[in-house]
Write an enzyme that holds these catalytic residues in place. Structure first.
Site, PDB file in Angstrom:
ATOM      1  N   TRP A 348      43.403  38.416  33.458  1.00 46.36           N
ATOM      2  CA  TRP A 348      43.190  38.839  32.069  1.00 46.36           C
ATOM      3  C   TRP A 348      43.332  40.344  31.927  1.00 46.36           C
ATOM      4  O   TRP A 348      43.471  40.874  30.852  1.00 46.36           O
ATOM      5  CB  TRP A 348      41.798  38.387  31.578  1.00 46.36           C
ATOM      6  CG  TRP A 348      40.616  39.105  32.221  1.00 46.36           C
ATOM      7  CD1 TRP A 348      40.435  39.365  33.546  1.00 46.36           C
ATOM      8  CD2 TRP A 348      39.478  39.664  31.549  1.00 46.36           C
ATOM      9  NE1 TRP A 348      39.238  40.023  33.758  1.00 46.36           N
ATOM     10  CE2 TRP A 348      38.622  40.222  32.548  1.00 46.36           C
ATOM     11  CE3 TRP A 348      39.079  39.730  30.217  1.00 46.36           C
ATOM     12  CZ2 TRP A 348      37.409  40.845  32.246  1.00 46.36           C
ATOM     13  CZ3 TRP A 348      37.862  40.351  29.917  1.00 46.36           C
ATOM     14  CH2 TRP A 348      37.047  40.907  30.928  1.00 46.36           C
ATOM     15  N   ASP A 349      43.316  41.047  33.069  1.00 47.38           N
ATOM     16  CA  ASP A 349      43.495  42.501  33.082  1.00 47.38           C
ATOM     17  C   ASP A 349      44.713  42.892  32.242  1.00 47.38           C
ATOM     18  O   ASP A 349      44.700  43.894  31.533  1.00 47.38           O
ATOM     19  CB  ASP A 349      43.744  43.014  34.517  1.00 47.38           C
ATOM     20  CG  ASP A 349      42.665  42.603  35.513  1.00 47.38           C
ATOM     21  OD1 ASP A 349      42.078  41.529  35.325  1.00 47.38           O
ATOM     22  OD2 ASP A 349      42.437  43.346  36.483  1.00 47.38           O
ATOM     23  N   GLU A 488      30.983  38.644  36.939  1.00 52.03           N
ATOM     24  CA  GLU A 488      31.141  37.625  37.991  1.00 52.03           C
ATOM     25  C   GLU A 488      29.931  37.523  38.923  1.00 52.03           C
ATOM     26  O   GLU A 488      29.969  36.776  39.901  1.00 52.03           O
ATOM     27  CB  GLU A 488      32.417  37.904  38.791  1.00 52.03           C
ATOM     28  CG  GLU A 488      33.661  37.735  37.935  1.00 52.03           C
ATOM     29  CD  GLU A 488      34.960  37.984  38.690  1.00 52.03           C
ATOM     30  OE1 GLU A 488      34.919  38.578  39.774  1.00 52.03           O
ATOM     31  OE2 GLU A 488      36.018  37.574  38.159  1.00 52.03           O
ATOM     32  N   LYS A 601      27.970  42.824  36.792  1.00 52.65           N
ATOM     33  CA  LYS A 601      29.050  43.476  37.527  1.00 52.65           C
ATOM     34  C   LYS A 601      29.839  44.418  36.623  1.00 52.65           C
ATOM     35  O   LYS A 601      30.280  45.481  37.051  1.00 52.65           O
ATOM     36  CB  LYS A 601      29.968  42.384  38.082  1.00 52.65           C
ATOM     37  CG  LYS A 601      31.136  42.883  38.917  1.00 52.65           C
ATOM     38  CD  LYS A 601      31.955  41.727  39.462  1.00 52.65           C
ATOM     39  CE  LYS A 601      33.167  42.198  40.229  1.00 52.65           C
ATOM     40  NZ  LYS A 601      34.069  41.118  40.615  1.00 52.65           N
ATOM     41  N   GLN A 602      30.056  43.986  35.381  1.00 51.10           N
ATOM     42  CA  GLN A 602      30.971  44.743  34.521  1.00 51.10           C
ATOM     43  C   GLN A 602      30.684  44.426  33.060  1.00 51.10           C
ATOM     44  O   GLN A 602      29.895  43.522  32.767  1.00 51.10           O
ATOM     45  CB  GLN A 602      32.402  44.362  34.872  1.00 51.10           C
ATOM     46  CG  GLN A 602      32.752  42.910  34.558  1.00 51.10           C
ATOM     47  CD  GLN A 602      33.931  42.405  35.368  1.00 51.10           C
ATOM     48  OE1 GLN A 602      33.745  41.918  36.471  1.00 51.10           O
ATOM     49  NE2 GLN A 602      35.129  42.522  34.820  1.00 51.10           N
TER      50      GLN A 602
END
Ligand code: BGC
Length: 784
Positions: A348-349, A488, A601-602
């Site tokens: 998806w980046d 994640e 994580k993000q």
């Protein structure tokens, strides 16, 4: 003893652009060799070469990648193919192979000139006989002629005459680096090789996909003012003290899965002949002119913060060199074409982090990236069907066929090998891709793309969600169970807010698009409905599901809950920062227990606030940003840039600048310690977004484009260009005003812009000026 730099001759320095375009290293450090190879990758969107030294020193990792060429053997996982290396040049003096690992190196300097995408190098060797040799080189992958690589090496004995043995060729000894779980791999075999007067030829074929990749090369030696082409792969020359010998190598590379052996050979050789006829200087001039044109649109210049300008250029450069203008059957992997991290797979980046840069600066590349997904819609349909779903389920990791190719095992942060479940749970990729299609259509106004491709993809992805949601009868709502959001650290969660809101968006976007089509062109709606077998009942169902998808929210905390039960997890404080002032997992905790905590994580909820910006009030954004920002460890390079944008929006300027700087240095300073595997493409795309969507405050709307600049105090002026609805706009922002000029407008589009609180149609010629309200007020006060 190290000699002062001035005593070593490097006439290339005269060619360097100003320092805000240069990425340099002044040292030889074997530990950093692989990192520099990534950083100094050169390419043209289709072909990229890692910045390996010509001598191929011990431990070097030559990487030659062509966009879209993947392969696998047997039960292996499909990966990008590392192709033969056309760069090796071996120099032996007194029987001693020169290279920085084996030989004393008294001076070493490498420069990537981003403006001309040329890699320069200057080394001085000292042999075991204590004789020095000045070595300079430059190379480029032509942006003008997409199949051409040109390199030059000049050597000059500094202390005494030397007999120099030079050997070159195309190295087929390369392999893919492999991973801990799979080991090294080779993906091609040699089908033809020939050495003829004036050229060398090599053709290899990939094992599984049977793609031919052909190389033709010619070597020219300039000595005593005379140039001659040599056919031998090795030459012996006696060179006098302070005399220079120049080696020039021209290489043409072609690939094809359809052409026959004879055809590809003919094409590759004729391209070589053409290049030779043009000659070295003209090839450089054409390459430089192509880059000048490219930068005239892509550059972001920040007066007052030259470091940020240079770092942005570095990130933008790496995006430019991996986005193909001609190939609509390939996309950009998470590590660009600069390394084999994530095996060259596409995540998806691409759609959410990289694509916006191309949508606004080179819509042609953006369209190609989306066409890559569109062409794999059938594979996504099959993937959905195989898992018992409707519509289209895009793979979490994608390569050439569009089939799922996520590996089952990978290394965790603590080095342990863990089972991967992203492919079964990170279904948010489905609406991420749909979002990207909608974003492209909105910004470009490309209606043919919308009708032909976007609607179909948005409908098929909406259909996926109809089968992915489940009805919770008791609560009379739809839910998405057993999922994973962008964060994640938390697997198998129910109702991840990011996933659910985007699924909702996807379902309602399909309804909206069809309603718009009905208004604009009933005939087209009929066509589409027939092709995709859409019944009014189905549209009503999408609306019903979209309206009733559960979005976890805590009334008590007045916060979006990242997923059901998230607020019940252990809530630890961040107590430790690393060398880059980024949060670390407290030492009292073990990585295997991170899922029991609220650490993430993000950007997850914060990503949502960014993507669906106008779905949330300022207050909602503020509250959620501060809550989640304090719990984010940024263990993915995708995270900081997004925090910079949202942080800026909610007034967290210091952190916004910190995150921006962090994202900018990701691969300039090897912040994550793994740049050797390739450039972090999403982070690079994130830096562009942080500059444009963050500091310039750009937002696309249905009928107008908005800018809400917020420059840091040391930024005197920010200049950049973007394409909006078929027109090229040059934008200059200062603390007092914003000037916008239409510099190209082939379709004579009327451009409506909102800057600060003012809206205006742009003048067709000249600069339309928007003054900051405070500036206006001050002026008025002065006048009265
Ligand atoms: C991130 C994903 C990302 C992938 C590839 C992972 O570490 O969590 O969001 O897509 O890296 O960059």
């Amino acid at each position: 003893m190290l000699m002062p730099k001035e005593t070593y001759k490097n006439h290339y320095e005269e060619l360097f652009s100003d320092e805000n375009w240069l990425v340099e290293t002044h040292e030889w450090n074997q530990q950093k060799q692989a990192f520099r190879e990534t950083q100094f990758t050169i390419g043209n969107g289709d072909l990229c070469l890692r910045g390996v030294l010509e001598e191929n020193p011990y431990d070097s990792y030559a990487g030659t990648y062509i966009s879209g060429i993947y392969d696998r053997t047997g039960a292996q996982i499909t990966e990008i193919v590392n192709l033969p290396n056309p760069l090796p040049i071996r120099i032996d003096v007194y029987g001693e192979k020169l290279d920085p690992v084996a030989t004393d190196i008294v001076h070493h300097h490498r420069t990537l000139d981003l403006k001309t995408a040329t890699l320069y190098r200057h080394s001085v060797y000292k042999t075991t006989h204590k004789k020095r040799l000045n070595y300079i080189s430059r190379r480029f992958v032509s942006l003008h002629d997409k199949n051409l690589v040109v390199m030059e090496v000049e050597v000059t004995p500094l202390d005494a005459a030397m007999t120099i043995n030079m050997q070159t060729g195309i190295d087929t000894g390369v392999t893919n680096k492999g991973t801990v779980t799979e080991g090294r791999k080779k993906h091609f075999m040699t089908c033809e090789t020939s050495i003829k007067t004036g050229y060398n030829y090599l053709c290899v074929e990939t094992f599984e996909k049977k793609v031919f990749v052909a190389y033709a090369s010619a070597l020219e030696i300039v000595y005593n003012g005379k140039a001659r082409t040599v056919s031998e792969r090795a030459v012996n020359l006696r060179v006098l003290k302070n005399e220079t010998i120049i080696f020039r190598k021209y290489i043409t590379v072609r690939s094809s899965s359809s052409a026959g052996l004879a055809e590809i050979k003919k094409e590759t050789l004729s391209a070589l002949k053409k290049a030779r006829n043009k000659g070295f200087e003209r090839l450089i001039a054409e390459h430089n002119a192509a880059w000048q044109k490219k930068w005239s649109v892509c550059d972001i210049n920040i007066e007052g913060d030259e470091d940020a300008t240079r770092a942005l250029r570095f990130n933008i450069y790496h995006l430019i060199i991996c986005g193909s203008e001609t190939n609509d059957d390939a996309s950009i992997g998470a590590k660009t074409l600069s390394g084999e991290g994530y095996r060259g797979h596409i995540f998806w980046d691409t759609e959410l982090f990289i694509l916006p840069f191309f949508i606004y600066t080179n819509p042609k590349v953006a369209r190609n990236l989306l066409m890559y997904r569109y062409r794999r819609l059938d594979a996504a349909r099959n993937n959905a069907a195989a898992k018992g779903y409707e519509g289209a389920l895009f793979p979490w990791e994608s390569a050439d066929t569009g089939e799922e190719c996520t590996p089952s095992w990978a290394k965790n942060f603590d080095g342990s090998i863990i089972k991967i479940v992203t492919m079964d749970e990170e279904h948010h990729i489905v609406s991420d891709i749909a979002y990207a299609f909608s974003n492209y259509a909105k910004v470009t106004g490309d209606e043919s793309f919308l009708w032909k491709h976007a609607i179909e993809l948005i409908v098929e992805t909406a259909r996926f969600w109809t089968s992915r949601v489940v009805l919770n009868r008791k609560k009379r709502r739809y839910e998405i169970l057993h999922a994973m959001g962008p964060d994640e650290f938390h697997e198998d969660v129910d109702n991840n807010a990011y996933t659910n809101v985007l699924a909702k968006w996807n379902l309602l976007a399909a309804c909206d698009l069809l309603a718009k089509t009905a208004r604009k062109s009933p005939a087209r709606l009929k066509q589409i409905s027939k092709k995709l077998r859409i019944k009014p009942k189905e549209i009503a169902m999408w609306k019903n599901l979209g309206d009733r998808i559960h979005i976890p929210f805590s009334k008590k905390k007045r916060l979006i809950e990242q997923f059901d039960g998230y607020f019940r997890l252990n809530d630890h404080r961040i107590t430790q920062l690393n060398d880059h002032f980024m949060p670390e997992l407290p030492i009292s905790l073990d990585w295997k227990d991170v899922s029991k905590t609220q650490f993430i994580k993000q950007a997850d909820v914060v990503m949502l606030l960014y993507l669906l910006n106008d779905h949330f009030s300022h207050e909602e954004k503020r509250r959620n940003y501060y809550y989640y920002e304090r719990r984010t460890l940024h263990k993915s390079s995708l995270s900081p840039a997004i925090h910079s944008i949202v942080g800026l929006e909610v007034g967290d300027e210091d952190k916004a600048l910190h995150y921006f700087a962090h994202a900018l240095s990701t691969d300039l300073s090897d912040i994550h310690g793994n740049s050797s595997d390739g450039i972090h493409a999403a982070s690079a795309g994130g830096t562009w977004q942080a500059a444009i969507m963050g500091f310039a405050g750009l937002r696309p709307h249905d009928d107008f484009l908005a800018l809400n600049p917020h420059l840091p105090s040391n930024w005197k002026k920010m200049s950049f260009a973007i394409w909006w609805r078929g027109a090229l706009l040059k934008i200059r922002i200062t603390s007092k005003k914003t000037g916008v000029e239409i510099t190209k407008n082939p379709k004579n589009s009327k451009i409506f812009l909102q800057v600060y609180d003012q809206t205006q149609f742009l003048k067709p010629k000249g600069i339309t000026c928007f003054e900051r309200p405070e500036t206006k007020r001050k002026k008025k006060r002065r006048e009265s």
